[in-house]
Design a protein around this motif. Structure first.
Motif, mmCIF file in Angstrom:
data_model
loop_
_atom_site.group_PDB
_atom_site.id
_atom_site.type_symbol
_atom_site.label_atom_id
_atom_site.label_comp_id
_atom_site.label_asym_id
_atom_site.label_seq_id
_atom_site.Cartn_x
_atom_site.Cartn_y
_atom_site.Cartn_z
ATOM 1 N N THR A 297 -48.473 21.325 -8.826
ATOM 2 C CA THR A 297 -47.387 21.373 -7.865
ATOM 3 C C THR A 297 -46.116 20.872 -8.541
ATOM 4 O O THR A 297 -46.168 20.140 -9.528
ATOM 5 N N ARG A 298 -44.993 21.294 -7.994
ATOM 6 C CA ARG A 298 -43.693 20.761 -8.416
ATOM 7 C C ARG A 298 -42.971 20.269 -7.172
ATOM 8 O O ARG A 298 -42.866 21.001 -6.184
ATOM 9 N N THR A 299 -42.496 19.037 -7.230
ATOM 10 C CA THR A 299 -41.891 18.430 -6.055
ATOM 11 C C THR A 299 -40.671 17.631 -6.457
ATOM 12 O O THR A 299 -40.509 17.261 -7.625
ATOM 13 N N GLY A 300 -39.801 17.360 -5.506
ATOM 14 C CA GLY A 300 -38.615 16.555 -5.764
ATOM 15 C C GLY A 300 -38.973 15.102 -6.002
ATOM 16 O O GLY A 300 -40.032 14.617 -5.583
ATOM 17 N N THR A 301 -38.070 14.413 -6.661
ATOM 18 C CA THR A 301 -38.325 12.994 -6.971
ATOM 19 C C THR A 301 -38.203 12.123 -5.729
ATOM 20 O O THR A 301 -38.644 10.978 -5.735
ATOM 21 N N ARG A 302 -37.619 12.670 -4.658
ATOM 22 C CA ARG A 302 -37.422 11.882 -3.438
ATOM 23 C C ARG A 302 -38.262 12.408 -2.283
ATOM 24 O O ARG A 302 -37.913 12.248 -1.124
ATOM 25 N N SER A 303 -39.354 13.066 -2.583
ATOM 26 C CA SER A 303 -40.234 13.548 -1.521
ATOM 27 C C SER A 303 -40.898 12.361 -0.830
ATOM 28 O O SER A 303 -40.983 11.264 -1.383
ATOM 29 N N GLY A 304 -41.386 12.589 0.393
ATOM 30 C CA GLY A 304 -41.963 11.495 1.173
ATOM 31 C C GLY A 304 -43.161 10.843 0.505
ATOM 32 O O GLY A 304 -43.309 9.622 0.521
ATOM 33 N N LEU A 305 -44.035 11.659 -0.095
ATOM 34 C CA LEU A 305 -45.227 11.119 -0.752
ATOM 35 C C LEU A 305 -44.871 10.634 -2.151
ATOM 36 O O LEU A 305 -44.173 11.320 -2.898
ATOM 37 N N ARG A 306 -45.332 9.454 -2.517
ATOM 38 C CA ARG A 306 -45.133 8.940 -3.868
ATOM 39 C C ARG A 306 -46.392 9.206 -4.679
ATOM 40 O O ARG A 306 -47.361 8.452 -4.585
ATOM 41 N N PRO A 307 -46.413 10.293 -5.465
ATOM 42 C CA PRO A 307 -47.652 10.648 -6.175
ATOM 43 C C PRO A 307 -47.985 9.663 -7.291
ATOM 44 O O PRO A 307 -47.124 9.299 -8.094
ATOM 45 N N GLN A 308 -49.246 9.238 -7.311
ATOM 46 C CA GLN A 308 -49.752 8.351 -8.345
ATOM 47 C C GLN A 308 -51.134 8.831 -8.768
ATOM 48 O O GLN A 308 -51.916 9.293 -7.928
ATOM 49 N N PRO A 309 -51.486 8.769 -10.064
ATOM 50 C CA PRO A 309 -52.828 9.181 -10.491
ATOM 51 C C PRO A 309 -53.909 8.450 -9.704
ATOM 52 O O PRO A 309 -53.827 7.232 -9.471
ATOM 53 N N GLY A 310 -54.914 9.205 -9.278
ATOM 54 C CA GLY A 310 -56.022 8.656 -8.515
ATOM 55 C C GLY A 310 -55.829 8.685 -7.019
ATOM 56 O O GLY A 310 -56.771 8.402 -6.269
ATOM 57 N N LEU A 311 -54.639 9.051 -6.542
ATOM 58 C CA LEU A 311 -54.373 9.063 -5.102
ATOM 59 C C LEU A 311 -54.996 10.288 -4.445
ATOM 60 O O LEU A 311 -54.752 11.412 -4.876
ATOM 61 N N PRO A 312 -55.795 10.109 -3.383
ATOM 62 C CA PRO A 312 -56.334 11.273 -2.654
ATOM 63 C C PRO A 312 -55.204 11.987 -1.905
ATOM 64 O O PRO A 312 -54.382 11.347 -1.249
ATOM 65 N N VAL A 313 -55.170 13.314 -2.014
ATOM 66 C CA VAL A 313 -54.117 14.093 -1.357
ATOM 67 C C VAL A 313 -54.692 15.392 -0.815
ATOM 68 O O VAL A 313 -55.810 15.798 -1.166
ATOM 69 N N VAL A 314 -53.893 16.048 0.010
ATOM 70 C CA VAL A 314 -54.190 17.400 0.446
ATOM 71 C C VAL A 314 -53.070 18.298 -0.074
ATOM 72 O O VAL A 314 -51.892 18.060 0.222
ATOM 73 N N ALA A 315 -53.428 19.293 -0.877
ATOM 74 C CA ALA A 315 -52.468 20.309 -1.323
ATOM 75 C C ALA A 315 -52.448 21.412 -0.274
ATOM 76 O O ALA A 315 -53.501 21.880 0.164
ATOM 77 N N HIS A 316 -51.241 21.840 0.120
ATOM 78 C CA HIS A 316 -51.171 22.858 1.174
ATOM 79 C C HIS A 316 -49.980 23.781 0.937
ATOM 80 O O HIS A 316 -48.982 23.405 0.323
ATOM 81 N N TRP A 317 -50.123 25.020 1.425
ATOM 82 C CA TRP A 317 -49.061 26.015 1.277
ATOM 83 C C TRP A 317 -49.161 27.042 2.394
ATOM 84 O O TRP A 317 -50.231 27.280 2.951
ATOM 85 N N HIS A 318 -48.012 27.653 2.698
ATOM 86 C CA HIS A 318 -47.949 28.655 3.766
ATOM 87 C C HIS A 318 -48.550 29.971 3.273
ATOM 88 O O HIS A 318 -48.457 30.316 2.105
ATOM 89 N N ALA A 319 -49.108 30.728 4.205
ATOM 90 C CA ALA A 319 -49.758 32.002 3.854
ATOM 91 C C ALA A 319 -48.797 32.969 3.176
ATOM 92 O O ALA A 319 -49.199 33.740 2.305
ATOM 93 N N GLU A 320 -47.501 32.943 3.545
ATOM 94 C CA GLU A 320 -46.559 33.897 2.977
ATOM 95 C C GLU A 320 -46.328 33.662 1.483
ATOM 96 O O GLU A 320 -45.817 34.529 0.792
ATOM 97 N N HIS A 321 -46.724 32.499 0.995
ATOM 98 C CA HIS A 321 -46.563 32.192 -0.434
ATOM 99 C C HIS A 321 -47.844 32.442 -1.223
ATOM 100 O O HIS A 321 -47.900 32.135 -2.418
#
Length: 384
Positions: free
Chosen positions: A335-359
């Protein structure tokens, strides 16, 4: 600045059923391609795809085994290079070391026996276009690589060719100079209105500069269209992998549902995919910038596809972050995200990757094994 070298909207180039073979190997395989007058077309492909061979056939430096080349409606197939009225810029600039910048640029005009007064005027105008008038008396050895390339461009445009052909002209430059020259070549194209045909293996270069891109593979054009068309709507798995970074899944499609053969996960896709027949052996493409990350307990839009995973790696890119998410089946998603996105990604963090059907774009799976799939088959297994 508007140069006096500016002319009309350029001229068309038509490549008809061109074939070239070397010792039984086909370098160009029945290529038919039209370049519109005034267009900036890039021939993009890996080494050995036939892009430089095709350009040199247009220039007349290589003779095709079959097919026809027309420029402005005139058949040039058997016309020698010096009579085709086409400008050519090479990766290695081929400047005369014993001549000054002025003399190098004037050389094609002298060969054409242009009057001295006109030579002086046109050389001055060409050097103004590439912003090198102040260096006219220097020799190539006294110039930087970027300046030498601009001299080569001035020499190619000074005799007002019907079209300008460029074969990896920025390949010998460092990244900063490449990006600077990309902008200058785009400016030059806009200012002159001449037809440009540009060869590169650099996908970012092609995306940044072109009106249209022709992607070649094994001597054939596999897709042609605008940069946005090729990036957002690749026609095949090969095109998706070659042009930009992609998350790719192999599986089968039934209507608007794609089933990943590895995990069995079902994803909703845009109706009709990319115009390909939705069938077994298809691939699903999701670009990294369309993949969002959320905490594993966060609410998600109902119309989004989802995959659970653990953040594997975070790379700071200045304008944003590149995040790799390890999936339970051992693959990883980018994924590519902005540096000021709500989630602060860190190695080992459980996440859900999601995307809209049109993409989620369905393409023909034409490669067999993936060349460089982002959803990797070789990623380490996620720890339970």
């Amino acid at each position: 600045m508007q140069s006096q070298l500016s002319r009309d909207a350029g001229t068309s180039i038509d490549i008809r059923n061109v074939v070239k073979r070397y010792k039984g190997q086909t370098a160009v395989d029945d290529v038919t391609l039209s370049v519109e007058a005034g267009e900036f077309l890039t021939l993009l492909g890996a080494s050995g795809s036939g892009k430089s061979t095709l350009l040199n056939i247009v220039a007349g430096f290589i003779t095709a085994d079959a097919g026809r080349i027309e420029v402005g409606g005139r058949d040039l197939t058997t016309v020698p290079p010096h009579r085709r009225d086409l400008g050519m810029v090479f990766q290695h600039y081929a400047l005369f070391p014993h001549m000054t910048v002025w003399q190098n640029v004037a050389f094609p005009l002298k060969r054409r026996r242009v009057a001295k007064a006109q030579i002086a005027s046109r050389v001055r105008q060409a050097l103004e276009v590439v912003e090198l008038g102040h260096l006219a008396e220097r020799r190539p050895a006294q110039l930087s690589g970027g300046q030498q390339q601009r001299v080569a461009l001035a020499r190619a445009i000074v005799f007002e060719p019907q079209a300008l052909l460029m074969d990896e002209p920025l390949g010998a430059l460092d990244k900063r100079l490449r990006e600077q020259l990309q902008l200058e070549i785009k400016r030059l194209h806009h200012e002159l209105g001449t037809t440009f045909v540009f060869v590169t293996h650099d996908q970012e270069e092609a995306l940044a500069m072109s009106d249209r891109i022709a992607l070649l593979r094994d001597g054939r054009v596999v897709q042609i269209g605008s940069p946005q068309d090729l990036y957002d709507r690749p026609a095949s798995r090969y095109a998706a992998e070659f042009l930009g970074e992609s998350n790719l899944f192999t599986g089968r499609c039934d209507g608007r549902t794609f089933v990943d053969e590895r995990s069995g996960a079902a994803f909703t896709v845009a109706a009709g995919g990319n115009g390909v027949e939705l069938r077994n052996g298809s691939a699903l493409v999701v670009r990294p910038e369309h993949v969002m990350l959320a905490a594993d307990d966060a609410p998600l839009p109902a119309d989004h596809n989802t995959l659970d995973g653990l953040i594997r790696d975070v790379t700071y890119l200045g304008s944003g972050l590149r995040v790799e998410v390890a999936l339970p089946d051992g693959r990883h998603l980018v994924t590519r995200t902005g540096t000021r996105s709500g989630l602060r990604p860190q190695p080992g963090l459980p996440v859900v990757a999601h995307w809209h059907a049109e993409h989620a774009v369905v393409v023909a799976d034409d490669t067999g094994a993936a060349v460089s799939a982002t959803v990797s088959e070789t990623a380490s297994t996620v720890a339970a």
